[in-house]
Write an enzyme that holds these catalytic residues in place. Structure first.
Site, PDB file in Angstrom:
ATOM      1  CG  ASP A 160     -24.669  39.070 -10.986  1.00  0.00           C
ATOM      2  OD1 ASP A 160     -23.800  38.556 -10.278  1.00  0.00           O
ATOM      3  OD2 ASP A 160     -25.678  39.639 -10.525  1.00  0.00           O
ATOM      4  CG  HIS A 188     -26.990  39.562  -6.928  1.00  0.00           C
ATOM      5  ND1 HIS A 188     -25.929  39.573  -7.798  1.00  0.00           N
ATOM      6  CD2 HIS A 188     -26.458  39.775  -5.705  1.00  0.00           C
ATOM      7  CE1 HIS A 188     -24.815  39.780  -7.129  1.00  0.00           C
ATOM      8  NE2 HIS A 188     -25.103  39.904  -5.846  1.00  0.00           N
TER       9      HIS A 188
HETATM   10  P1  NAD Z   1     -19.792  46.580   4.239  1.00  0.00           P
HETATM   11  O1  NAD Z   1     -20.047  45.601   5.341  1.00  0.00           O
HETATM   12  O2  NAD Z   1     -18.408  47.066   3.981  1.00  0.00           O
HETATM   13  O3  NAD Z   1     -20.698  47.867   4.464  1.00  0.00           O
HETATM   14  C1  NAD Z   1     -22.067  47.775   4.736  1.00  0.00           C
HETATM   15  C2  NAD Z   1     -22.441  49.018   5.497  1.00  0.00           C
HETATM   16  O4  NAD Z   1     -23.865  49.006   5.642  1.00  0.00           O
HETATM   17  C3  NAD Z   1     -21.851  49.069   6.909  1.00  0.00           C
HETATM   18  O5  NAD Z   1     -21.196  50.315   7.096  1.00  0.00           O
HETATM   19  C4  NAD Z   1     -23.066  48.913   7.802  1.00  0.00           C
HETATM   20  O6  NAD Z   1     -22.942  49.599   9.028  1.00  0.00           O
HETATM   21  C5  NAD Z   1     -24.143  49.526   6.905  1.00  0.00           C
HETATM   22  N1  NAD Z   1     -25.505  49.194   7.308  1.00  0.00           N
HETATM   23  C6  NAD Z   1     -25.986  48.060   7.866  1.00  0.00           C
HETATM   24  N2  NAD Z   1     -27.282  48.193   8.156  1.00  0.00           N
HETATM   25  C7  NAD Z   1     -27.635  49.447   7.758  1.00  0.00           C
HETATM   26  C8  NAD Z   1     -28.847  50.171   7.802  1.00  0.00           C
HETATM   27  N3  NAD Z   1     -29.950  49.649   8.344  1.00  0.00           N
HETATM   28  N4  NAD Z   1     -28.864  51.424   7.295  1.00  0.00           N
HETATM   29  C9  NAD Z   1     -27.751  51.962   6.780  1.00  0.00           C
HETATM   30  N5  NAD Z   1     -26.572  51.335   6.731  1.00  0.00           N
HETATM   31  C10 NAD Z   1     -26.514  50.083   7.211  1.00  0.00           C
HETATM   32  O7  NAD Z   1     -20.432  45.908   2.939  1.00  0.00           O
HETATM   33  P2  NAD Z   1     -20.202  46.289   1.405  1.00  0.00           P
HETATM   34  O8  NAD Z   1     -19.034  45.523   0.894  1.00  0.00           O
HETATM   35  O9  NAD Z   1     -20.234  47.768   1.245  1.00  0.00           O
HETATM   36  O10 NAD Z   1     -21.498  45.614   0.766  1.00  0.00           O
HETATM   37  C11 NAD Z   1     -22.783  46.114   1.041  1.00  0.00           C
HETATM   38  C12 NAD Z   1     -23.851  45.139   0.558  1.00  0.00           C
HETATM   39  O11 NAD Z   1     -23.799  45.002  -0.854  1.00  0.00           O
HETATM   40  C13 NAD Z   1     -23.719  43.722   1.119  1.00  0.00           C
HETATM   41  O12 NAD Z   1     -25.013  43.247   1.451  1.00  0.00           O
HETATM   42  C14 NAD Z   1     -23.178  42.935  -0.059  1.00  0.00           C
HETATM   43  O13 NAD Z   1     -23.530  41.568   0.000  1.00  0.00           O
HETATM   44  C15 NAD Z   1     -23.886  43.627  -1.195  1.00  0.00           C
HETATM   45  N6  NAD Z   1     -23.315  43.447  -2.532  1.00  0.00           N
HETATM   46  C16 NAD Z   1     -24.187  43.348  -3.567  1.00  0.00           C
HETATM   47  C17 NAD Z   1     -23.712  43.208  -4.858  1.00  0.00           C
HETATM   48  C18 NAD Z   1     -24.667  43.090  -6.003  1.00  0.00           C
HETATM   49  O14 NAD Z   1     -24.200  42.881  -7.122  1.00  0.00           O
HETATM   50  N7  NAD Z   1     -25.961  43.207  -5.822  1.00  0.00           N
HETATM   51  C19 NAD Z   1     -22.334  43.181  -5.083  1.00  0.00           C
HETATM   52  C20 NAD Z   1     -21.458  43.307  -4.001  1.00  0.00           C
HETATM   53  C21 NAD Z   1     -21.967  43.442  -2.718  1.00  0.00           C
END
Ligand code: NAD
Length: 333
Positions: A160, A188
């Site tokens: 952000d 966030h």
């Molecule tokens: P994605 O769906 O491509 O990948 C997420 C992965 O996490 C998947 O492979 C899934 O199997 C795995 N997963 C789910 N539960 C799990 C567990 N208990 N233990 C281990 N792995 C597990 O998603 P992404 O694009 O890589 O995003 C991941 C997260 O980051 C999402 O929650 C997204 O909203 C968040 N995000 C946060 C920010 C931020 O600025 N804070 C920015 C972008 C994305």
């Protein structure tokens, strides 16, 4: 003299952000060209084949600094002796899923991971939660890991901050590298508060250069708050490469000294904060680091009344998220 190995756990290892992140860590982009590292990569049991493929690609990079790669699904095994935990994995919000469902399902994940950190990680482990809702997920992990200092738990709001810097630089027509001291306060989420009132561009205040308070209070704040949704709308997938960049920036900000007079934003435990935010929340504040992994909140900033009101709204949202998790999971965090 060879440096001691740094162990870094990354959850969500088969996901989109991890695919942008792991290779940069492996290349030495995060900890430097003379720092040997071990990656402990975690994903769900159903994703192990994909994770094996990620490991194969990491192997094929022949990174000289990457001494060990461990993959698996059990955080109690994979978090053993780790120095950094980048908790990226989370359950996404599915169709028809309420926010409460999201909080409950993710709550369970972060209870398990917090407990694993508590029992097997290094007692000095630094934990950065990325998986959403990242502030409350971080609060849960922190509550479940009482043997680790509360200050070691952080939630990512650096993306952000980076977005806010770019929007200001574009508006002013200045290079983004000259923009500093934007603050992201709060959660966030769409209630986050991108505070431009202390931002600097070179040696001038951003508000002097962008002399347009209605744009700053309106379009600017909105664009940062809704940028994640705009990326999904355009790309059909959520931010991944920019999130990975922000993770690297956030960790670098606590392992390297902050320049005098500057700061960065991070979701951290609100205990003892000087801005009147309720304790026991993970709230984004401006922080500075001495470069040894520790940090402190920047004190004494004058808070603009417009920002103060928005900061309270974001605080209220975090209190509600906390209460919702406590109710649905029957836990106290
Ligand atoms: P994605 O769906 O491509 O990948 C997420 C992965 O996490 C998947 O492979 C899934 O199997 C795995 N997963 C789910 N539960 C799990 C567990 N208990 N233990 C281990 N792995 C597990 O998603 P992404 O694009 O890589 O995003 C991941 C997260 O980051 C999402 O929650 C997204 O909203 C968040 N995000 C946060 C920010 C931020 O600025 N804070 C920015 C972008 C994305």
């Amino acid at each position: 003299m060879t440096k001691q190995l740094i162990r870094i756990a990354v959850t969500g290892g088969a996901g989109s952000i991890a695919y942008q992140l792991l290779f940069r860590i492996g290349s030495g982009d995060l900890f430097g060209a003379d720092q040997p590292i071990a990656l402990h990569i975690v994903d769900l049991p159903s994703e192990q084949k994909k994770l094996e493929g990620v490991k194969m690609e990491l192997d094929d990079c022949a990174f000289p600094l990457l001494k060990e790669i461990h993959i698996g699904s059990d955080p109690k095994i994979l978090f053993k002796e780790i120095d950094f935990a980048l908790l990226v994995g989370a359950k996404p919000r599915g169709p028809g899923m309420e926010r409460a469902d999201l909080l409950r399902d993710n709550g369970k994940i972060f209870i398990e991971q917090g407990e694993a950190l508590n029992t097997v990680a290094s007692k000095n482990v630094k934990v950065l939660v990325v998986g959403n809702p990242c502030n409350t997920n971080c609060l849960i992990a922190m509550a479940c890991a009482p043997s680790i200092p509360r200050k070691n738990f952080m939630a990512l709001t650096r993306l952000d901050e980076n977005r806010a810097k770019t929007q200001l630089s574009l508006k002013a027509g200045v290079e983004v590298k000259t923009v500093r001291n934007v603050i992201i306060w709060g959660n966030h989420s769409s209630t986050q508060v991108p505070d431009f009132t202390h931002a600097m561009m070179g040696n001038k205040q951003a508000v002097e250069i962008i002399n347009d308070r209605s744009w700053l209070e309106g379009a600017f704040i909105k664009s940062v708050q809704t940028r994640g949704a705009a990326i999904i709308g355009a790309r059909g997938a959520s931010s991944a490469a920019s999130a990975a960049q922000a993770i690297l920036d956030a960790i670098r900000s606590i392992i390297n000294p902050t320049m005098v007079g500057e700061w960065h934003s991070m979701g951290i435990c609100s205990d003892g904060n000087p801005y009147g935010i309720q304790e026991n929340l993970i709230y984004s504040f401006p922080i500075k680091s001495k470069g040894d992994g520790s940090y402190s909140i920047i004190e004494g900033l004058e808070i603009d009344p417009f920002m103060r009101e928005k900061m309270k709204i974001s605080e209220k949202e975090l209190i509600e998220e906390k209460e919702s998790v406590e109710k649905f999971l029957e836990v106290t965090i």
